[in-house]
Design an enzyme around this catalytic site. Structure first.
Site, PDB file in Angstrom:
ATOM      1  N   HIS A  42     -22.611   4.477 -36.041  1.00  0.00           N
ATOM      2  CA  HIS A  42     -22.846   5.370 -34.904  1.00  0.00           C
ATOM      3  C   HIS A  42     -23.148   4.554 -33.660  1.00  0.00           C
ATOM      4  O   HIS A  42     -23.779   3.485 -33.724  1.00  0.00           O
ATOM      5  CB  HIS A  42     -23.986   6.355 -35.201  1.00  0.00           C
ATOM      6  CG  HIS A  42     -25.335   5.710 -35.358  1.00  0.00           C
ATOM      7  ND1 HIS A  42     -26.247   5.623 -34.316  1.00  0.00           N
ATOM      8  CD2 HIS A  42     -25.934   5.126 -36.424  1.00  0.00           C
ATOM      9  CE1 HIS A  42     -27.338   5.022 -34.747  1.00  0.00           C
ATOM     10  NE2 HIS A  42     -27.181   4.702 -36.021  1.00  0.00           N
TER      11      HIS A  42
ATOM     12  N   ARG B  77     -30.833  10.594 -37.057  1.00  0.00           N
ATOM     13  CA  ARG B  77     -29.991  11.450 -36.215  1.00  0.00           C
ATOM     14  C   ARG B  77     -28.564  11.581 -36.736  1.00  0.00           C
ATOM     15  O   ARG B  77     -27.726  12.232 -36.109  1.00  0.00           O
ATOM     16  CB  ARG B  77     -29.962  10.886 -34.787  1.00  0.00           C
ATOM     17  CG  ARG B  77     -31.317  10.821 -34.114  1.00  0.00           C
ATOM     18  CD  ARG B  77     -31.276   9.979 -32.853  1.00  0.00           C
ATOM     19  NE  ARG B  77     -30.997   8.563 -33.155  1.00  0.00           N
ATOM     20  CZ  ARG B  77     -30.866   7.608 -32.236  1.00  0.00           C
ATOM     21  NH1 ARG B  77     -30.980   7.929 -30.952  1.00  0.00           N
ATOM     22  NH2 ARG B  77     -30.623   6.357 -32.588  1.00  0.00           N
TER      23      ARG B  77
ATOM     24  N   CYS C 223     -26.612   2.314 -32.369  1.00  0.00           N
ATOM     25  CA  CYS C 223     -27.276   1.883 -33.604  1.00  0.00           C
ATOM     26  C   CYS C 223     -28.284   0.773 -33.311  1.00  0.00           C
ATOM     27  O   CYS C 223     -27.932  -0.293 -32.786  1.00  0.00           O
ATOM     28  CB  CYS C 223     -26.240   1.392 -34.605  1.00  0.00           C
ATOM     29  SG  CYS C 223     -26.943   0.814 -36.170  1.00  0.00           S
TER      30      CYS C 223
ATOM     31  N   ASP D  24     -30.392   5.990 -39.884  1.00  0.00           N
ATOM     32  CA  ASP D  24     -30.856   6.680 -38.678  1.00  0.00           C
ATOM     33  C   ASP D  24     -30.971   8.189 -38.927  1.00  0.00           C
ATOM     34  O   ASP D  24     -30.037   8.822 -39.404  1.00  0.00           O
ATOM     35  CB  ASP D  24     -29.877   6.417 -37.526  1.00  0.00           C
ATOM     36  CG  ASP D  24     -30.439   6.807 -36.166  1.00  0.00           C
ATOM     37  OD1 ASP D  24     -30.746   8.006 -35.985  1.00  0.00           O
ATOM     38  OD2 ASP D  24     -30.536   5.944 -35.281  1.00  0.00           O
TER      39      ASP D  24
ATOM     40  N   CYS E 124     -25.623   5.035 -41.882  1.00  0.00           N
ATOM     41  CA  CYS E 124     -26.850   4.418 -41.382  1.00  0.00           C
ATOM     42  C   CYS E 124     -28.050   5.296 -41.741  1.00  0.00           C
ATOM     43  O   CYS E 124     -27.939   6.517 -41.835  1.00  0.00           O
ATOM     44  CB  CYS E 124     -26.763   4.235 -39.866  1.00  0.00           C
ATOM     45  SG  CYS E 124     -28.201   3.382 -39.144  1.00  0.00           S
TER      46      CYS E 124
END
Length: 211
Positions: free
Chosen positions: A99, A47, A102, A45, A43
């Site tokens: 994750h 993080r 999400c 993302d 992803c």
């Protein structure tokens, strides 16, 4: 120049110095070639940093990231990365890593328009439709969300196995295994979903290409 922008430039210089202190030939070796054993489809993302999660050094992971770690059969970006990883770099493993928490998956569970991304997450909505009974039976909203994240990863691994790129590699006897993981933002651990493909035999007949 903003403080943040200056900071990341300074951080780069510090990072270079730390690497050279450990190995004066670090960048010379890195520039010669890459031979990663792994393609990571994750992803976007911020993080979820692929290398850091698994303690990998630069050159050890070939990475493709998009919103909600999707494998879309018409996505030429993803297919190009996959083709290069499998047919040029000869990676032995492909990990689809989602994750918990999400945002893309969460958005696909609702009906609020969030812009152009609506068209992208429609693919995730299709996955919800395929598993709607199982998901709707889960009363706790957070538990249902987590389960959907896991189901989405499983579906993306299956979609990888359906590609002509992967199936052609298997037909040629190439060592290649697909895996599905979910990363926990709250604790840093990955959960192996035990969805692994190393041949097309576990796919429905209609998806098994005669190459």
């Amino acid at each position: 120049m903003s403080d943040f922008y200056k900071k990341i430039l300074d951080n780069n210089k510090k990072w270079v110095k730390s690497k050279l202190a450990m190995n004066p030939n670090f960048f010379k070796r890195l520039a010669e070639k890459q031979n990663p054993p792994l393609l990571w489809i994750g992803c976007s993302d911020s993080r979820v940093p692929a290398n850091e999660i698994i303690g990998a050094e630069p050159g050890e992971v070939f990475v493709h990231r998009n919103i909600a770690n999707m494998v879309v059969h018409s996505d030429m970006n993803m297919l190009s990365v996959l083709d290069y990883a499998v047919n040029v770099l000869k990676v032995k493993h492909v990990i689809v890593c989602g994750h918990y928490g999400c945002g893309g998956v969460k958005a696909a569970m609702g009906n609020t328009s969030v812009g152009i991304i609506d068209n992208w997450i429609r693919h995730i909505k299709d996955t919800y439709r395929f598993h709607q009974q199982e998901l709707d039976d889960i009363e706790d909203e957070n538990e249902r969300f987590n389960k959907f994240v896991e189901i989405n990863v499983r579906e993306q691994v299956m979609d990888l196995a359906k590609t002509s790129i992967v199936q052609n590699a298997w037909k040629n006897g190439q060592e290649l295994t697909l895996h599905g993981w979910v990363y926990g933002l709250n604790d840093g651990y990955v959960t192996d979903l035990d969805v692994n493909f190393s041949c097309d035999k576990d796919l429905d007949d209609v998806y098994q290409l005669k190459l």
